[in-house]
Write a protein that holds these residues in place. Sequence first.
Motif, short mmCIF file in Angstrom:
data_model
loop_
_atom_site.label_atom_id
_atom_site.label_comp_id
_atom_site.label_asym_id
_atom_site.label_seq_id
_atom_site.Cartn_x
_atom_site.Cartn_y
_atom_site.Cartn_z
N MET A 8 0.82 -1.20 0.00
CA MET A 8 0.00 0.00 0.00
C MET A 8 0.87 1.26 0.00
O MET A 8 0.64 2.15 -0.80
CB MET A 8 -0.92 -0.03 1.21
CG MET A 8 -2.27 0.54 0.95
SD MET A 8 -3.27 0.45 2.42
CE MET A 8 -4.82 0.18 1.66
N LEU A 9 1.84 1.34 0.91
CA LEU A 9 2.71 2.51 0.98
C LEU A 9 3.41 2.73 -0.35
O LEU A 9 3.49 3.87 -0.83
CB LEU A 9 3.74 2.34 2.11
CG LEU A 9 4.82 3.42 2.19
CD1 LEU A 9 4.23 4.78 2.45
CD2 LEU A 9 5.84 3.07 3.26
N SER A 10 3.90 1.67 -0.97
CA SER A 10 4.64 1.81 -2.22
C SER A 10 3.76 2.45 -3.30
O SER A 10 4.19 3.39 -3.98
CB SER A 10 5.18 0.46 -2.68
OG SER A 10 4.13 -0.46 -2.87
N GLU A 11 2.56 1.95 -3.46
CA GLU A 11 1.64 2.49 -4.47
C GLU A 11 1.23 3.92 -4.12
O GLU A 11 1.17 4.79 -4.99
CB GLU A 11 0.40 1.63 -4.58
CG GLU A 11 0.65 0.26 -5.16
CD GLU A 11 -0.58 -0.62 -5.11
OE1 GLU A 11 -1.70 -0.10 -4.91
OE2 GLU A 11 -0.42 -1.84 -5.28
N ASN A 12 0.94 4.16 -2.85
CA ASN A 12 0.52 5.50 -2.43
C ASN A 12 1.61 6.53 -2.68
O ASN A 12 1.33 7.62 -3.19
CB ASN A 12 0.13 5.51 -0.96
CG ASN A 12 -1.12 4.72 -0.67
OD1 ASN A 12 -1.93 4.48 -1.57
ND2 ASN A 12 -1.27 4.28 0.56
N LEU A 13 2.84 6.19 -2.34
CA LEU A 13 3.95 7.13 -2.52
C LEU A 13 4.08 7.49 -4.00
O LEU A 13 4.16 8.67 -4.35
CB LEU A 13 5.25 6.54 -1.98
CG LEU A 13 6.51 7.38 -2.20
CD1 LEU A 13 6.35 8.77 -1.60
CD2 LEU A 13 7.72 6.67 -1.63
N LYS A 14 4.09 6.50 -4.86
CA LYS A 14 4.25 6.76 -6.29
C LYS A 14 3.07 7.56 -6.84
O LYS A 14 3.27 8.54 -7.56
CB LYS A 14 4.38 5.45 -7.06
CG LYS A 14 4.44 5.66 -8.56
CD LYS A 14 5.43 4.77 -9.22
CE LYS A 14 5.53 4.95 -10.72
NZ LYS A 14 5.63 6.28 -11.21
N ASN A 15 1.85 7.18 -6.48
CA ASN A 15 0.67 7.90 -6.97
C ASN A 15 0.64 9.35 -6.52
O ASN A 15 0.34 10.25 -7.31
CB ASN A 15 -0.61 7.19 -6.53
CG ASN A 15 -0.82 5.87 -7.24
OD1 ASN A 15 -0.28 5.64 -8.32
ND2 ASN A 15 -1.60 5.00 -6.63
N ILE A 16 0.94 9.58 -5.25
CA ILE A 16 0.91 10.95 -4.72
C ILE A 16 2.03 11.78 -5.34
O ILE A 16 1.83 12.93 -5.72
CB ILE A 16 0.99 10.94 -3.18
CG1 ILE A 16 -0.27 10.29 -2.60
CG2 ILE A 16 1.18 12.36 -2.64
CD1 ILE A 16 -0.16 9.90 -1.14
N GLU B 243 -2.31 9.56 5.36
CA GLU B 243 -2.62 9.65 3.94
C GLU B 243 -1.56 8.93 3.10
O GLU B 243 -1.89 8.28 2.12
CB GLU B 243 -2.72 11.11 3.49
CG GLU B 243 -3.97 11.80 4.00
CD GLU B 243 -3.97 13.28 3.73
OE1 GLU B 243 -5.07 13.81 3.44
OE2 GLU B 243 -2.90 13.92 3.80
N LEU B 244 -0.31 9.05 3.52
CA LEU B 244 0.77 8.38 2.79
C LEU B 244 0.69 6.86 2.95
O LEU B 244 0.80 6.12 1.98
CB LEU B 244 2.13 8.89 3.26
CG LEU B 244 3.35 8.29 2.55
CD1 LEU B 244 3.27 8.48 1.04
CD2 LEU B 244 4.62 8.91 3.09
N VAL B 245 0.45 6.42 4.15
CA VAL B 245 0.44 4.98 4.43
C VAL B 245 -0.85 4.32 3.95
O VAL B 245 -0.82 3.25 3.32
CB VAL B 245 0.67 4.71 5.92
CG1 VAL B 245 0.51 3.23 6.25
CG2 VAL B 245 2.05 5.20 6.36
N TYR B 246 -1.99 4.95 4.22
CA TYR B 246 -3.28 4.31 3.95
C TYR B 246 -3.99 4.84 2.71
O TYR B 246 -5.01 4.27 2.30
CB TYR B 246 -4.20 4.45 5.18
CG TYR B 246 -3.61 3.82 6.40
CD1 TYR B 246 -3.46 2.43 6.48
CD2 TYR B 246 -3.17 4.60 7.46
CE1 TYR B 246 -2.89 1.85 7.60
CE2 TYR B 246 -2.60 4.02 8.58
CZ TYR B 246 -2.46 2.65 8.65
OH TYR B 246 -1.89 2.06 9.76
N GLY B 247 -3.51 5.91 2.14
CA GLY B 247 -4.11 6.45 0.93
C GLY B 247 -4.86 7.74 1.18
O GLY B 247 -5.34 8.00 2.27
N MET B 248 -4.92 8.53 0.13
CA MET B 248 -5.59 9.82 0.20
C MET B 248 -7.08 9.62 0.00
O MET B 248 -7.50 8.78 -0.77
CB MET B 248 -5.05 10.77 -0.88
CG MET B 248 -3.56 10.92 -0.82
SD MET B 248 -2.86 12.54 -0.51
CE MET B 248 -4.05 13.72 -0.87
#
Length: 67
Positions: free
Chosen positions: A1-9, A60-65
């Motif tokens: 989750m963190l990996s995808e969130n970081l890249k998307n944000i 938001e970074l860990v769990y998503g925006m």
Amino acid sequence: MLSENLKNIRDKKKLGIRELERISGVANSTIINIEKGKYKNPTIDTVSKLSKALDITIDELVYGMKE
């Protein structure tokens, strides 16, 4: 989750990895490895620096925006 969130944000904010490295103080190799899922449990210090640089909360970074 963190990996995808970081890249998307990061992409949404139109930041390159080098730019995020510069404003966060987190090494670009660390950012790359988090985004690739190689670092599954980065330190709270690293997550804190990234969230601050992206102007979002740690949650938001860990769990998503929230959209």
